[in-house]
Motif scaffolding. Structure first.
Motif, mmCIF file in Angstrom:
data_model
loop_
_atom_site.group_PDB
_atom_site.id
_atom_site.type_symbol
_atom_site.label_atom_id
_atom_site.label_comp_id
_atom_site.label_asym_id
_atom_site.label_seq_id
_atom_site.Cartn_x
_atom_site.Cartn_y
_atom_site.Cartn_z
ATOM 1 N N UNK A 99 20.614 7.187 11.805
ATOM 2 C CA UNK A 99 21.190 5.839 11.668
ATOM 3 C C UNK A 99 20.244 4.951 10.874
ATOM 4 N N UNK A 100 20.720 3.830 10.357
ATOM 5 C CA UNK A 100 19.827 2.906 9.641
ATOM 6 C C UNK A 100 18.717 2.422 10.577
ATOM 7 N N UNK A 101 17.507 2.317 10.041
ATOM 8 C CA UNK A 101 16.370 1.854 10.828
ATOM 9 C C UNK A 101 15.708 0.649 10.204
ATOM 10 N N UNK A 102 14.629 0.205 10.838
ATOM 11 C CA UNK A 102 13.845 -0.929 10.360
ATOM 12 C C UNK A 102 12.490 -0.452 9.872
ATOM 13 N N UNK A 103 11.921 -1.139 8.890
ATOM 14 C CA UNK A 103 10.556 -0.792 8.485
ATOM 15 C C UNK A 103 9.613 -0.885 9.680
ATOM 16 N N UNK A 104 8.655 0.024 9.727
ATOM 17 C CA UNK A 104 7.621 0.076 10.767
ATOM 18 C C UNK A 104 8.177 0.463 12.134
ATOM 19 N N UNK A 105 9.197 -0.226 12.609
ATOM 20 C CA UNK A 105 9.746 0.083 13.928
ATOM 21 C C UNK A 105 10.619 1.329 13.910
ATOM 22 N N UNK A 106 11.164 1.669 12.744
ATOM 23 C CA UNK A 106 12.078 2.794 12.688
ATOM 24 C C UNK A 106 13.334 2.506 13.490
ATOM 25 N N UNK A 107 13.572 3.324 14.533
ATOM 26 C CA UNK A 107 14.776 3.169 15.353
ATOM 27 C C UNK A 107 14.445 2.729 16.785
ATOM 28 N N UNK A 108 13.237 2.281 17.018
ATOM 29 C CA UNK A 108 12.842 1.883 18.369
ATOM 30 C C UNK A 108 13.768 0.810 18.944
ATOM 31 N N UNK A 109 14.189 -0.103 18.074
ATOM 32 C CA UNK A 109 15.000 -1.220 18.554
ATOM 33 C C UNK A 109 16.381 -0.777 19.035
ATOM 34 N N UNK A 110 16.786 0.455 18.695
ATOM 35 C CA UNK A 110 18.112 0.935 19.081
ATOM 36 C C UNK A 110 18.145 1.539 20.487
ATOM 37 N N UNK A 121 15.415 10.590 14.340
ATOM 38 C CA UNK A 121 15.031 9.194 14.493
ATOM 39 C C UNK A 121 13.544 9.034 14.218
ATOM 40 N N UNK A 122 13.172 7.831 13.837
ATOM 41 C CA UNK A 122 11.749 7.467 13.761
ATOM 42 C C UNK A 122 11.482 6.462 14.875
ATOM 43 N N UNK A 132 0.812 -1.209 0.000
ATOM 44 C CA UNK A 132 0.000 0.000 0.000
ATOM 45 C C UNK A 132 0.851 1.267 0.000
ATOM 46 N N UNK A 133 1.969 1.202 0.730
ATOM 47 C CA UNK A 133 2.770 2.394 0.978
ATOM 48 C C UNK A 133 4.244 2.063 0.995
ATOM 49 N N UNK A 134 5.081 3.068 0.876
ATOM 50 C CA UNK A 134 6.502 2.891 1.118
ATOM 51 C C UNK A 134 6.738 2.898 2.614
ATOM 52 N N UNK A 135 7.739 2.186 3.078
ATOM 53 C CA UNK A 135 8.051 2.243 4.509
ATOM 54 C C UNK A 135 8.383 3.666 4.943
ATOM 55 N N UNK A 136 7.997 3.962 6.205
ATOM 56 C CA UNK A 136 8.284 5.293 6.734
ATOM 57 C C UNK A 136 9.779 5.535 6.763
ATOM 58 N N UNK A 137 10.190 6.740 6.444
ATOM 59 C CA UNK A 137 11.610 7.097 6.467
ATOM 60 C C UNK A 137 11.755 8.526 6.931
ATOM 61 N N UNK A 138 12.760 8.814 7.725
ATOM 62 C CA UNK A 138 12.957 10.190 8.168
ATOM 63 C C UNK A 138 13.057 11.171 7.022
ATOM 64 N N UNK A 139 13.626 10.738 5.889
ATOM 65 C CA UNK A 139 13.828 11.665 4.790
ATOM 66 C C UNK A 139 12.532 12.155 4.177
ATOM 67 N N UNK A 193 6.699 8.038 14.954
ATOM 68 C CA UNK A 193 6.883 9.378 15.521
ATOM 69 C C UNK A 193 8.266 9.920 15.174
ATOM 70 N N UNK A 194 8.365 10.921 14.298
ATOM 71 C CA UNK A 194 9.676 11.525 14.001
ATOM 72 C C UNK A 194 10.183 12.294 15.219
#
Length: 544
Positions: free
Chosen positions: A65-76, A98-99, A40-47, A103-104
């Motif tokens: 930093x590199x993130x994950x789809x959907x989670x963004x940078x939560x895992x970091x 960060x995402x 449906x959509x492109x993954x969320x990205x800070x850019x 939430x940016x």
């Protein structure tokens, strides 16, 4: 962004099986949900938040930093986000985008960046993002989390002028001295054995704020009854409430997983805690309304007295304070003035025990100043003398530099596009200042990881009220904490009392490593950051 604290308590233990099942479901559904969203959509990205300038050029966003789809940078973020974000800042710079789920969030980790957010562009960053937890527990009418606007300006003025002014802070001197003396007696009752100082410091901080907020009569009335009833009131007022305020609901960051909050019992805990708090505050306010008017000079009124007076004279004070606004402001006082205060005292004692030379220097200063004013071993320490103890103030500042009690300051949010150190910050982006990282920045501090109170001695007049961005544990600018003076006075008289009456060392066993003056200083995250293993110390009475 919150502080990623755990909701804790017996209710959570009972819900562990349900939480585990919910987590398993998340891991099963996550890949399927990702594939569906890809279609449906492109993954969320800070850019994607960058947009274009008026001339068609893309704005320069902070690095990510590199993130994950959907989670963004939560895992970091891990279990101690302030440390994880410090490490990321070393790799990606003092301003990062960060995402956190959807939430940016811009994270600022340098004094220069904090200067722009909290001083040079303070007005642009003066608002707050919506906080579901504050809306649920604090009626959406508190001061700390309120969006920038007329209500916030007027409510903050009430706090600054009527509740936390220098005169009002001095008016509670008797309360602080009495509770510091009571703290000494609780320690004395356990002298020679291991003392769990964390719990005693929390009781001191909570009781000081409770008496200042409710007054002695209401405070006594609340805690009449059996031990279990008293424990339940403290648990709700300073336990459940603070733990929930340090928790970010998963649904706020990942709306499609909001149902997990209900499964793990968070929704029920919020509802029960709010109902208990509301009933308690309603009782206190009703008690105050039924009393005869207070006719003294105003210096001995508690916070509820003052707020009810503002309510009666709303035209003169410029704000209409209804019952819910009074309740919300009182809860602000507990949220900002209890757990954070006890955390600072806990870290100060831990640092002094692990640095015996600094402890001895401070004890010499205190004992020389207090002298025979507290003879017999049981008397209280006079707050007027404490105010002149320069090395004590240096120890408190150094503790706050190394151990900011709220390491990630309450997020800000620009209403329109803004800028930090040349980077574009889109409107409605959360902006978080990592006060903990700034306090340990080697670019701002020599021997940044070392406990050296002498750095604040003599002419090194670094203050705590937002004038020096290298030290911002209480924030700065419009959103700086108005209760700095109250917190300083509470911390200083308690520490001076403990260090005057006792010599201290680490207890053997839990919480200590090899050597009598070494403690396990591992952190535990929550509304404030505490020592994970507590503070087991041995107190040896000192007789002048």
């Amino acid at each position: 962004m919150g502080h990623n604290g755990e909701s804790g308590g017996s209710d959570d233990m009972a819900l562990l099986p349900a939480a585990g099942a919910a987590l398993l479901t998340v891991f099963v559904l996550l890949p399927l949900s990702y594939l569906l969203l890809l279609a449906v959509n492109k993954p969320a990205s800070p850019q994607r938040h960058g947009g274009a300038s008026g001339h068609g050029r893309r704005q320069r966003l902070p690095p990510s930093p590199p993130g994950l789809p959907l989670l963004g940078h939560l895992h970091l973020l891990g279990s101690l986000p302030h440390r994880a974000l410090q490490s990321l800042a070393r790799a990606h710079g003092p301003v990062m985008l960060l995402l956190l789920g959807c939430v940016p969030t811009v994270v600022v980790s340098s004094a220069a960046g904090a200067e722009e957010v909290m001083r040079a562009r303070d007005l642009a960053f003066a608002s707050r993002p919506r906080s579901a937890m504050a809306e649920r527990l604090m009626y959406g009418r508190d001061v700390a989390f309120a969006p920038y606007g007329d209500y916030w300006r007027q409510a903050r003025r009430v706090c600054v002028v009527h509740l936390l002014s220098a005169r009002r802070t001095r008016s509670f001197r008797r309360v602080r001295e009495q509770e510091a003396a009571a703290l000494v007696e609780r320690v004395r009752a356990k002298a020679g054995a291991a003392v769990g100082l964390t719990e005693l410091l929390a009781e001191y901080a909570n009781t000081v704020v409770c008496r200042a907020a409710f007054g002695d009569e209401s405070a006594r009335g609340l805690f009449d009854g059996d031990d279990r009833a008293r424990e339940r009131i403290w648990e709700v007022l300073t336990g459940d409430f603070q733990k929930l305020m340090g928790t970010e609901p998963l649904g706020e960051l990942l709306p499609w997983l909001g149902w997990v909050d209900a499964v793990r019992g968070l929704e029920g805990k919020i509802t029960r805690t709010f109902q208990a708090l509301d009933g308690l505050l309603e009782k206190v306010i009703d008690d105050h309304r039924r009393r005869p008017p207070n006719t003294d000079d105003g210096d001995h009124r508690d916070f509820v007295d003052v707020l009810l007076d503002v309510h009666k004279h709303d035209k003169e004070c410029g704000i209409q304070l209804e019952t819910n606004e009074i309740k919300a402001i009182i809860l602000d006082m507990f949220g900002a003035g209890t757990d954070t205060t006890s955390a600072v005292m806990e870290w100060a004692m831990a640092e002094l025990v692990t640095h015996p030379r600094a402890m001895r220097k401070l004890q010499d200063e205190i004992r020389a100043a207090v002298g025979s004013a507290s003879t017999g071993g049981g008397g209280g320490v006079d707050e007027g003398r404490v105010a002149q103890l320069h090395y004590l103030k240096a120890v408190v500042k150094e503790t706050l530099r190394l151990h900011a009690p709220v390491p990630l300051l309450v997020p800000r949010e620009p209403a329109a596009d803004a800028e930090i150190l040349g980077y574009h910050v889109p409107a409605r982006t959360r902006v978080v200042v990592n006060a903990w990282a700034i306090g340990r920045d080697p670019a701002a501090w020599e021997d940044a990881e070392e406990f050296v109170p002498e750095r604040f001695s003599g002419s090194a007049a670094v203050d705590l009220k937002g004038q020096h961005m290298e030290l911002v544990p209480f924030g700065a600018g419009r959103r700086g904490c108005p209760g700095v003076g109250f917190a300083e006075a509470s911390i200083e008289v308690a520490l001076a009392s403990l260090l005057y009456h006792f010599d201290w060392e680490a207890a053997e066993g839990k919480g200590s490593r090899a050597g009598a003056s070494s403690l396990d200083m591992s952190e535990m995250n929550g509304l404030s950051v505490h020592i994970k293993s507590g503070l087991p110390l041995v107190a040896k009475p000192w007789i002048p």
